[in-house]
Every structure is written in structure tokens, then in C-alpha cells.
Design an enzyme around this catalytic site. Structure first.
Site, PDB file in Angstrom:
ATOM      1  N   GLU A   1       5.356  41.673  57.830  1.00  0.00           N
ATOM      2  CA  GLU A   1       5.920  42.844  58.503  1.00  0.00           C
ATOM      3  C   GLU A   1       6.852  43.605  57.557  1.00  0.00           C
ATOM      4  OE1 GLU A   1       6.501  44.799  62.467  1.00  0.00           O
ATOM      5  OE2 GLU A   1       4.960  44.199  61.062  1.00  0.00           O
TER       6      GLU A   1
ATOM      7  N   THR B   1       6.996  55.121  61.404  1.00  0.00           N
ATOM      8  CA  THR B   1       7.994  54.122  61.809  1.00  0.00           C
ATOM      9  C   THR B   1       9.315  54.324  61.096  1.00  0.00           C
ATOM     10  OG1 THR B   1       6.253  52.511  62.248  1.00  0.00           O
ATOM     11  CG2 THR B   1       8.467  51.643  61.915  1.00  0.00           C
TER      12      THR B   1
END
Length: 311
Positions: free
Chosen positions: A133, A185
Site C-alpha cells: 500500500e 488519492t
């Protein structure tokens, strides 16, 4: 290692669950990623193909989430001489707020752990998924990877030390709508305030505690009353066209709660029954189309399993 190959499914996830920024998340049955993994004689991790990404994801095994996680686990287990071939099929949009990179990371670590005879528990696998991630979005948070790995609702109680709590999974349907607008994001994180008023923090703490309590008590009214965010949603929702209108329509037609999935632009709502969820999803899709915005819609129950082996 009796098996030489495996095919797995790893689920998309809804992070934050409105009030729990970076600490709450849950998994869904659809969409998700599929990964084929095969052990080979030639040492090294190789990505043979990626489908469904429109050519956007790197094939370099050091730069791709799925392969980087696998390499990290092999290093940890002292099995770097193993050969691993990967074929990833993205069955979800990139940059949608549905945990696309997390689904890939979890698919990789779950598959290699299965092929090696499960030397690591899911809790031991979690830090490796968080590494992936971090590679994908620069921040190794667990609110997507934890529910993708464990299934159901998860609470990140702390990061140092890492402590994840699995919460009860109520019988709920999740409606997801991904509008075709771009909300990166990193940009969505940058607009969040670094300081919040104490009175807002108190409201938020109460809502998080109420949501967790509602899950344990299967109190759907309390769940709906707790899905409110006074800190992040007011800022992030500005980036999502027609957010307020969609929220009003959903709540007026049976939704327990409505909010942004992760950093967006996907929005989600929770329902007691499938009929209400389908009706609202189709209504919102048609509403956005009138405004000139296309969208993808998905409907599923909350996923309680996490990744699974496909026959």
C-alpha cells in the site's frame, strides 16, 4: 508445497466508513481482483501479464504492489530462490477509492502464503500488505488492506504497535457508485485539515464509538445515526460532483448511511435489504447521467471472508 499454482480473488474495500478516517473499513464481494500465481523453476518473481488496467500498472516486479509484496514475504521466509509467475486481472477501476492497490497486495500475499503451506497467519501477513500500500500511494495505512485480508469490518486500534480488531459483520447490503471523475488519492489527502476543533473531535469520537457499538448490538438505527463525519467529508465531498444531491436521495430512499469510499470518488450507502439498494443505485446512476457523468455501479453484501481460493 503440493500445489504449484493457485487462482485467488481479493475484494475491494470501503475505507473510513464515513466517521472512521484511517481506522475503519469493510470488504465487499464485488468488485475485486483475480490473481493467478504459479511456482516456477527459474528463480525470481515475474509479472507475466496484467489485464483490466488499461496499461497503467508497471510490470516491473519491484514497482508493482502485487509482486513487491510477494518478494518481501519470500525474503522474510528465506525463500528468495523460488520462482514465481503472476497474472493479475484487475476487475475494478483504478483510483476509485475502492482499495484497488490493497486488493492486489492482499491477493499476492494470500496466494503465496497458500502455495507455501500457510507459514504465516493473517495477522503476520498484514504488514507485508501495508508495504505494498505504501508503494502504491505513499502511505502505508491499513484501513483498506486489513478488511481486504480479514474480511468484514475492521478497526485499526493503533499503528505502533499495529493492532487490528475484527468487528461483527451485520447482514447488510452495500451499494457502490463510481462516477467517472478523477480524484487522485494524494490530492484528496492533501486538502484535509491538519488541525481540528475540539468540539468537532468530540462529535467524531462519539460517532466512531456509536458505529462500533451498533455493529456489536446489530442496532441498525444507531448505525445510521453514527455514520456522520464533521471533519473529512465536508472537505472531500467538494471534489465529487453532485455529492450532496446523491446523499439526500439515498437517505430519503432507505439508506442507513451514505458517504465517500476511501478518498473517493466512489460513494457508498448501506441498506437492510437488496431491493432498496438496487432502486437507489439505479436512481443515482440515472441522475448522474442526466448531469453528463457516466458511472459504474456495484451491489453486494458485506464480505465476511476476505480473499478466497478460486477453483
Amino acid at each position: 508445497m503440493s500445489k504449484r499454482s493457485i487462482r485467488v480473488f481479493s475484494p475491494a474495500t470501503v475505507a473510513n466508513v464515513v466517521c472512521g478516517f484511517d481506522i475503519l473499513g469493510f470488504a465487499v464481494n464485488e468488485p475485486g481482483d483475480e490473481l493467478y500465481m504459479e511456482l516456477c523453476d527459474e528463480p525470481g518473481v515475474v509479472i507475466a501479464s496484467i489485464e483490466g488496467d488499461e496499461g497503467k500498472l508497471p510490470l516491473d516486479p519491484d514497482k508493482n504492489t502485487v509482486s513487491a509484496c510477494v518478494k518481501s514475504i519470500l525474503r522474510h521466509l528465506g525463500k528468495e530462490d523460488l520462482g514465481v509467475k503472476l497474472k493479475l486481472t484487475k476487475k475494478m477501476p483504478l483510483g476509485s477509492g475502492l482499495g484497488s492497490s490493497s486488493a492486489s497486495a492482499v491477493a499476492g500475499i494470500f496466494a503465496i502464503n497458500e502455495l507455501l503451506g500457510r507459514p504465516l497467519t493473517k495477522h503476520e501477513l498484514l504488514p507485508f500488505a501495508m508495504e505494498g500500500e505504501a508503494l502504491a500511494c505513499g502511505h502505508g495505512h491499513a484501513d483498506n488492506v486489513a478488511p481486504a485480508l480479514f474480511g468484514g469490518f475492521t478497526l485499526i486500534k493503533s499503528y505502533e504497535p499495529l493492532e487490528v480488531i475484527q468487528l461483527p459483520v451485520p447482514d447488510l447490503y452495500c451499494a457502490l457508485l463510481y462516477p467517472h471523475v478523477d480524484v487522485p488519492t494524494r490530492d484528496a489527502r492533501q486538502i484535509i485539515r491538519s488541525k481540528v476543533a475540539l468540539k468537532d473531535a468530540v462529535v467524531q469520537w462519539g460517532n466512531i464509538a456509536g458505529l462500533v457499538s451498533a455493529l456489536y448490538q446489530h442496532d441498525y438505527d444507531l448505525l445510521g445515526r453514527s455514520m456522520k463525519d464533521v471533519i473529512v467529508e465536508p472537505v472531500r465531498s467538494i471534489l465529487i460532483p453532485e455529492f450532496d444531491s446523491m446523499k439526500q436521495q439515498a437517505l430519503a430512499n432507505g439508506a442507513l448511511g451514505f458517504g465517500i469510499s476511501g478518498s473517493g470518488p466512489t460513494v457508498f450507502s448501506l441498506y437492510r435489504n437488496k431491493e432498496d439498494a438496487e432502486k437507489v443505485l439505479n436512481q443515482l446512476k440515472a441522475f448522474l447521467k442526466e448531469k453528463g457523468i457516466e458511472s459504474n455501479i456495484y451491489l453486494s453484501k458485506v464480505n465476511s471472508e476476505g480473499p478466497v481460493v478460486l477453483e
